[in-house]
Design an enzyme around this catalytic site. Structure first.
Site, short mmCIF file in Angstrom:
data_model
loop_
_atom_site.label_atom_id
_atom_site.label_comp_id
_atom_site.label_asym_id
_atom_site.label_seq_id
_atom_site.Cartn_x
_atom_site.Cartn_y
_atom_site.Cartn_z
N ASP A 414 -13.92 -15.31 72.75
CA ASP A 414 -13.30 -13.99 72.60
C ASP A 414 -11.82 -14.11 72.94
O ASP A 414 -11.23 -15.19 72.90
CB ASP A 414 -14.06 -12.99 73.51
CG ASP A 414 -13.99 -11.57 72.98
OD1 ASP A 414 -12.92 -10.94 73.14
OD2 ASP A 414 -14.98 -11.07 72.41
N ASP A 415 -11.21 -13.02 73.31
CA ASP A 415 -9.78 -12.97 73.58
C ASP A 415 -9.40 -13.93 74.72
O ASP A 415 -10.20 -14.20 75.60
CB ASP A 415 -9.44 -11.52 73.99
CG ASP A 415 -8.00 -11.17 73.72
OD1 ASP A 415 -7.25 -12.04 73.27
OD2 ASP A 415 -7.63 -10.00 73.97
N LYS A 488 -14.33 -12.40 65.14
CA LYS A 488 -14.42 -11.04 65.67
C LYS A 488 -13.01 -10.46 65.59
O LYS A 488 -12.06 -11.05 66.12
CB LYS A 488 -14.91 -11.08 67.11
CG LYS A 488 -14.84 -9.76 67.85
CD LYS A 488 -15.48 -9.89 69.22
CE LYS A 488 -15.30 -8.64 70.06
NZ LYS A 488 -15.87 -8.79 71.41
N ASP A 490 -10.57 -7.24 66.18
CA ASP A 490 -10.48 -6.01 66.98
C ASP A 490 -9.60 -4.97 66.29
O ASP A 490 -9.31 -5.06 65.09
CB ASP A 490 -9.94 -6.40 68.36
CG ASP A 490 -10.58 -5.59 69.46
OD1 ASP A 490 -10.63 -4.36 69.31
OD2 ASP A 490 -11.02 -6.19 70.45
N GLY A 533 -16.26 1.76 65.77
CA GLY A 533 -16.91 2.77 64.92
C GLY A 533 -15.99 3.88 64.46
O GLY A 533 -16.45 4.90 63.93
N ASP A 554 -16.81 -0.33 74.59
CA ASP A 554 -17.36 -1.50 75.27
C ASP A 554 -18.56 -1.14 76.14
O ASP A 554 -18.57 -0.13 76.84
CB ASP A 554 -16.29 -2.13 76.17
CG ASP A 554 -15.25 -2.86 75.35
OD1 ASP A 554 -15.21 -2.67 74.11
OD2 ASP A 554 -14.48 -3.62 75.94
C1 GAL Z 1 -12.10 -5.12 73.37
C2 GAL Z 1 -13.45 -5.48 72.79
C3 GAL Z 1 -14.10 -6.45 73.74
C4 GAL Z 1 -13.23 -7.66 73.88
C5 GAL Z 1 -11.81 -7.26 74.30
C6 GAL Z 1 -10.88 -8.46 74.29
O1 GAL Z 1 -11.49 -4.19 72.57
O2 GAL Z 1 -14.22 -4.33 72.62
O3 GAL Z 1 -15.40 -6.78 73.29
O4 GAL Z 1 -13.20 -8.35 72.66
O5 GAL Z 1 -11.31 -6.27 73.46
O6 GAL Z 1 -9.61 -8.14 74.70
#
Ligand code: GAL
Length: 738
Positions: A414-415, A488, A490, A533, A554
């Site tokens: 992820d990030d 993924k 965002d 969504g 989240d």
């Molecule tokens: C949010 C996302 C999380 C994660 C995060 C990373 O917006 O919903 O699942 O990816 O960013 O910064």
């Protein structure tokens, strides 16, 4: 206290609310926008709108508000708060979740913020601050004004959360102590559970008192164990207690640990449910698990590891494998490329010295990939921005060793992997935590697993790292070069690019742009939208080329968060189909933490059975969000039930419908490819419940076989009615067949 210890203690949720809290739930006023005047005590906020802290500002009249907004509240801070505390030097302001950046002012003075200089760089998390009780900003026994400046990068915004997350309280003696229940349970003979519990502190105070442990059967309310011990502990010398609970039934018991300190009279309480194992032992004979279908594009690299259990060594064979593919008979990994579109019907065989198993399987070479929901892992819920190459390798190795035999295959970063600056060519580069992204991806692939990554369409990601804005083609190409199989994507900071009031087309645009960029890369890259969504994305995300799309904000590891999300997916339900699934966010089982330190999920074992059952019924991607390096026995068992996973991986790709609902229980039904139905009966009440169903009333008449999926056993029933005893927040998951 060291910040890290304070964080651990806060995260562990051991804080007990004392009667001495001042509630900050009611009375807030709100204004969108930004002004330096708005922190001032004397500012007249009469014309501001009253706002609730139970939810974000979006549903309270500020639907599309990304950017700044301010909250103000008048509150009296009584000196009794300080007087009743044992330690009197620090006071804490808890203001729920801050989404995303916040700065807290008390009577015009800044007393806390979650960013250094740029208010746009703060990150979603708890909004809280602690100051000294002699700070001149506090007006004891008088009216005080708390003002909170919030900057929202996109989606939900504001300060919000459960009522117990909004209060002023003293940092007192028990804030420095902790009943540490983090160690894993051990499983012994005669259904015995054991575990070591510690009582510990980071302060110089020596705690002396009694530790009381009570274990209660939640169905009868009867105590099955009680023990009170004299306890002394201090910094560096915790007190340890070895708890042993023999002769347990297959259910979760509630343990309450309570410590009372003699000198201060203050108490510390912690509770946890005992785990219980439902998934039967894996057979020694071969068994082939996972979906019965897999899709790939013609000409794209193909990778599929046949998921199979049984005593090793296993030997794999595939009949009728299409031209261009080859099988490694010892690992079961199929690789290669198929150029011709078509449905290829193959037969897998897996042998060991005890026997063999066969399974029919379809390889669909065509336009759709991700035919069944992704099964894998993502770094976010475990590590947040502290993810590293080493942590990802541990996850990959654990999946390969313990989970891939059940169909788990994605390893997604992820990030937090991106370098602060692009290369001179404009190419995205990884930061020092990921010295060799291609090497990492090769390692993941060598295990027969797939490799995922994260980005955002805005200039920055939600974590403040570099996003893909205006570099989409370049980034997609880099992902392709690295061997990425899952993206993924965002929304964060795209709010600054999109118009203030985005139209449906504006919502779609960044995903169309990245879709087009991914399409230029000759690689099967699953595309997962993470825009919560907005614009009812489930209506269009599939057409825009999403393999999955987040339907909510989240998730966090509480019953409220999980059940609020999981049981509100019905508008989205009709849109799930092979290659395109609703995503109510990642799993919160095992050790989670969103950062440097992890804690056991705050879901009880029964809530975790509900979580996995529900997400499987919903055909959601199942992305494990825990530290797999610390995978405990219960969590492993929870994630390796092949009959439960078969419901998730069913090739029909339907999502369960809610067919019955009252205040106490819900019934969900998912249609399966072989004509059978998966039925989840969820007890959402606070007590054990005997639930009586009449199949015909639920349109489920005519099924003769009822199989308990978790226990993998047929149940003896009369085919008309069904009676089941379900724990609070627990589930009975059955499969009805003819
Ligand atoms: C949010 C996302 C999380 C994660 C995060 C990373 O917006 O919903 O699942 O990816 O960013 O910064």
């Amino acid at each position: 206290m060291k910040r890290s210890l304070l964080l651990i203690l806060l995260v562990a949720g051991f804080l007990t609310a004392s009667a001495q809290n001042v509630s900050l739930v009611n009375g807030w006023k709100f204004s969108p926008g930004d002004s330096t005047q708005w922190s001032a005590t004397g500012f007249d906020d009469k014309s501001w709108q009253p706002i609730s802290t139970a939810e974000s500002w979006e549903p309270q009249g500020h639907d599309k508000l990304d950017g700044f907004g301010w909250y103000r509240l008048h509150v009296v801070i009584p000196s009794s708060l300080k007087n009743n505390a044992f330690f009197k030097d620090s006071i804490r302001f808890d203001l729920g979740y801050g989404d995303d950046s916040y700065a807290v002012y008390l009577n015009g003075q800044l007393i806390g913020k979650n960013y250094n200089t740029d208010p746009k760089s703060g990150f979603y998390g708890l909004c809280k601050t602690t100051i000294k009780t002699n700070d001149p900003a506090i007006l004891w026994d008088k009216d005080n004004v708390i003002a909170v400046r919030v900057f929202d990068t996109g989606g939900a915004g504001g300060i919000y959360g459960d009522p117990d997350m909004f209060s002023i309280s003293m940092i007192d003696i028990m804030d420095y102590a902790r009943i540490n229940t983090e160690s894993d349970f051990s499983y012994g003979d005669n259904n015995t559970l054991g575990k070591t519990v510690k009582v510990e502190t980071g302060s110089n105070y020596t705690y002396k008192g009694q530790l009381d442990i009570t274990v209660v059967d939640p169905e009868t309310g009867g105590s099955i164990f009680q023990k009170t011990t004299d306890v002394t502990f201090a910094k560096g010398s915790p007190y340890s207690y070895a708890l042993t609970l023999p002769n347990l039934q297959a259910r979760s018991y509630m343990i309450t640990y309570s410590f009372k300190d003699d000198r201060s009279g203050k108490k510390l309480i912690n509770t946890e449910g005992t785990p219980y194992i439902l998934t039967p032992y894996v057979h020694a004979k071969p068994q082939i698990n996972g979906a019965n279908v897999f899709g790939a594009h013609p000409g794209a690299q193909f990778l599929y590891k046949i998921p199979a259990t049984g005593h090793k060594p296993l030997v794999f064979k595939v009949d009728s494998l299409p031209a261009g593919l080859k099988l490694d008979a010892t690992t079961g990994i199929i690789t290669g490329t198929v150029n011709q579109k078509g449905d290829y019907h193959v037969v897998f065989t897996v042998r060991n010295r005890l026997g063999f198993a066969k399974k029919k399987f379809t390889i669909k070479i065509g336009d759709v990939i991700g035919l069944t929901p992704a099964l894998g892992w993502n770094s976010w819920n475990a590590f947040g921005l502290s993810v590293t190459d080493a942590k990802v390798r541990v996850a990959a190795k654990t999946i390969a060793d313990k989970l891939s035999a059940h169909g788990w295959s994605y390893v997604n970063i992820d990030d937090g992997w991106e370098a602060p600056q692009r290369a001179a060519s404009g190419e995205i580069v990884a930061n020092e935590k990921f010295p060799d992204m291609k090497g990492l991806s090769d390692y993941v692939h060598s295990l027969g697993l797939r490799f995922g990554i994260y980005s955002s369409p805005g200039p920055r990601t939600c974590g403040g790292y570099l996003g893909s804005y205006q570099h989409e083609d370049q980034d997609a190409k880099t992902y392709g070069d690295w061997g990425v199989d899952y993206l993924k994507y965002d929304w964060c900071s795209y709010g600054e690019i999109a118009p203030k009031e985005p139209s449906l087309d504006d919502y779609k645009k960044p995903y169309q742009v990245m879709r087009a960029s991914l399409d230029k890369v000759n690689r099967d890259i699953m595309f997962s939208f993470c825009q919560y969504g907005m614009g009812d994305s489930w209506n269009w995300a599939g057409e825009v080329g999403g393999n999955s799309w987040r339907t909510t904000g989240d998730i966090t590891d509480t019953w409220k968060s999980m059940s609020d999300i999981g049981f509100h997916q019905q508008a989205e339900q009709p849109h799930a189909r092979p290659g395109h699934f609703n995503d109510p966010d990642m799993l919160i089982v095992g050790k989670v933490g969103w950062g440097d330190s992890q804690h056991n999920t705050r879901l009880t074992p029964d809530e975790q059975y509900t979580h996995i059952s529900l997400w499987s019924l919903l055909s959601s991607p199942l992305l494990i969000g825990c530290d797999l390096g610390k995978l405990d026995g219960f969590t492993l068992n929870l994630l390796t039930n092949d009959e439960v996973l078969a419901i998730s991986q069913d090739a029909l790709g339907k999502e369960a419908k809610e067919v019955f609902k009252n205040d106490n229980y819900l019934v969900y039904v998912k249609e399966l490819e072989d004509g059978s139905k998966a039925v989840g009966i969820f007890n959402i009440s606070g007590k054990y419940q005997t639930i009586n169903l009449n199949w015909a009333e639920l349109n489920l008449g005519g099924y003769t076989k009822v199989r308990d999926v978790w226990r993998q056993k047929y149940l003896i029933t009369n085919n008309k009615t069904f009676k089941t005893n379900v724990p609070s927040h627990g589930v009975e998951l059955v499969r009805l067949g003819k």
